[in-house]
Design a protein around this motif. Structure first.
Motif, PDB file in Angstrom:
ATOM      1  N   VAL A  50      -9.224   0.661  -6.532  1.00 41.93           N
ATOM      2  CA  VAL A  50      -9.448   1.412  -5.753  1.00 41.93           C
ATOM      3  C   VAL A  50      -8.593   1.547  -4.355  1.00 41.93           C
ATOM      4  N   MET A  51      -8.156   0.230  -4.059  1.00 40.95           N
ATOM      5  CA  MET A  51      -7.592  -0.118  -2.609  1.00 40.95           C
ATOM      6  C   MET A  51      -6.031   0.443  -3.131  1.00 40.95           C
ATOM      7  N   ASN A  59      -6.940   4.376   8.783  1.00 40.53           N
ATOM      8  CA  ASN A  59      -6.705   3.868   7.340  1.00 40.53           C
ATOM      9  C   ASN A  59      -6.468   2.345   7.522  1.00 40.53           C
ATOM     10  N   GLN A 106      -5.335   2.831  -5.096  1.00 42.64           N
ATOM     11  CA  GLN A 106      -5.192   4.429  -5.259  1.00 42.64           C
ATOM     12  C   GLN A 106      -5.428   4.882  -3.604  1.00 42.64           C
ATOM     13  N   MET A 107      -6.314   4.332  -2.891  1.00 47.55           N
ATOM     14  CA  MET A 107      -6.334   4.792  -1.682  1.00 47.55           C
ATOM     15  C   MET A 107      -5.358   4.386  -0.597  1.00 47.55           C
ATOM     16  N   TYR A 108      -4.705   3.174  -0.826  1.00 43.43           N
ATOM     17  CA  TYR A 108      -3.919   2.740   0.494  1.00 43.43           C
ATOM     18  C   TYR A 108      -2.534   2.306   0.113  1.00 43.43           C
ATOM     19  N   ARG A 142     -12.387  -3.076  -7.136  1.00 41.68           N
ATOM     20  CA  ARG A 142     -11.883  -2.600  -5.580  1.00 41.68           C
ATOM     21  C   ARG A 142     -10.390  -2.860  -5.579  1.00 41.68           C
ATOM     22  N   GLY A 200      -9.516   0.601   7.446  1.00 43.98           N
ATOM     23  CA  GLY A 200     -10.471   0.967   5.783  1.00 43.98           C
ATOM     24  C   GLY A 200      -9.824  -0.288   4.909  1.00 43.98           C
ATOM     25  N   CYS A 201      -8.372  -0.190   4.986  1.00 43.47           N
ATOM     26  CA  CYS A 201      -7.820  -1.058   3.917  1.00 43.47           C
ATOM     27  C   CYS A 201      -7.970  -2.820   4.540  1.00 43.47           C
TER      28      CYS A 201
END
Length: 231
Positions: free
Chosen positions: A74-75, A103, A77-79, A71, A106-107
């Motif tokens: 992933v965090m 955002n 990559q996304m944020y 996770r 979500g983060c």
């Protein structure tokens, strides 16, 4: 301590998940009745069962740690951030300035979920429960966080909260056997707690709920009969 006191202490410790201490109490009881073959056999079976339980717990903690790491990637990559401690420390202020920023929410949700997994892998269930709760706060549509919070709530005997979480999951997927079994397990644990406290009526009500969600639960059926017979 008498044989009965050592034996009853062993039962209580076992039910509390303190398997090593429980077995030791049963062994102390056995010293007072060394010819009790049934007790000797029970201790042997419990030692094997405890070894399997502890091994399963070890594997589960390792899986929590692996998921936390996954996770975290992933965090990133996304944020664009991989430090969950920094997120939960700094981002609430950013969110207060931009309360509708999805955002940021979500983060923060992912960061708290990672912390929940991390604390759970270290047996810190109280802190895990709080972080899973914050993950849900920032992202209400987060079934995994709800499931995990229900799991740790059950471990710290927050039975009402665990039932609430698992019933929420069941509403999302009414045909899920896993959700039904989770709800049934929570009701069963609360029933045992009620029975210990002498609350027979509440125990019976909860056991009936167990059988509603899991009709094949023979342990619940037997306990229900025992409690009714005592009344």
């Amino acid at each position: 301590m008498s044989f009965k006191e050592h034996y009853n202490r062993g039962v209580d410790l076992w039910q509390d998940g303190k398997y090593v201490q429980a077995i030791q109490s049963f062994k102390e009881a056995q010293k007072l009745q060394p010819n009790d073959i049934e007790l000797k056999q029970m201790i042997s079976q419990m030692e094997m069962q405890a070894a399997q339980i502890l091994e399963n717990e070890k594997r589960f903690k390792e899986s929590c740690a692996r998921e936390a790491e996954s996770r975290r990637e992933v965090m990133g990559q996304m944020y664009g951030v991989t430090d969950e401690q920094r997120v939960v420390s700094e981002y609430p202020q950013k969110l207060s300035n931009n309360p509708n920023d999805k955002n940021l929410k979500g983060c923060l949700s992912v960061a708290h979920y990672i912390l929940g997994l991390t604390f759970e892998s270290k047996d810190d269930h109280d802190r895990a429960e709080k972080d899973y709760g914050w993950a849900i706060h920032y992202e209400p549509d987060f079934p995994l966080a709800v499931k995990n919070r229900g799991r740790v709530r059950l471990k710290i005997r927050q039975y009402n909260g665990a039932i609430e979480d698992f019933e929420f999951l069941l509403k999302l997927d009414p045909n899920s056997d896993n959700a039904k079994n989770a709800v049934a397990s929570a009701y069963f644990e609360r029933a045992i707690d009620h029975d210990k406290k002498g609350n027979s009526k509440h125990a019976i009500d909860d056991l009936e709920m167990v059988l509603k969600y899991n009709p094949n639960n023979n342990n619940a059926r037997e306990l229900l009969k025992m409690i009714r017979d005592k009344k």
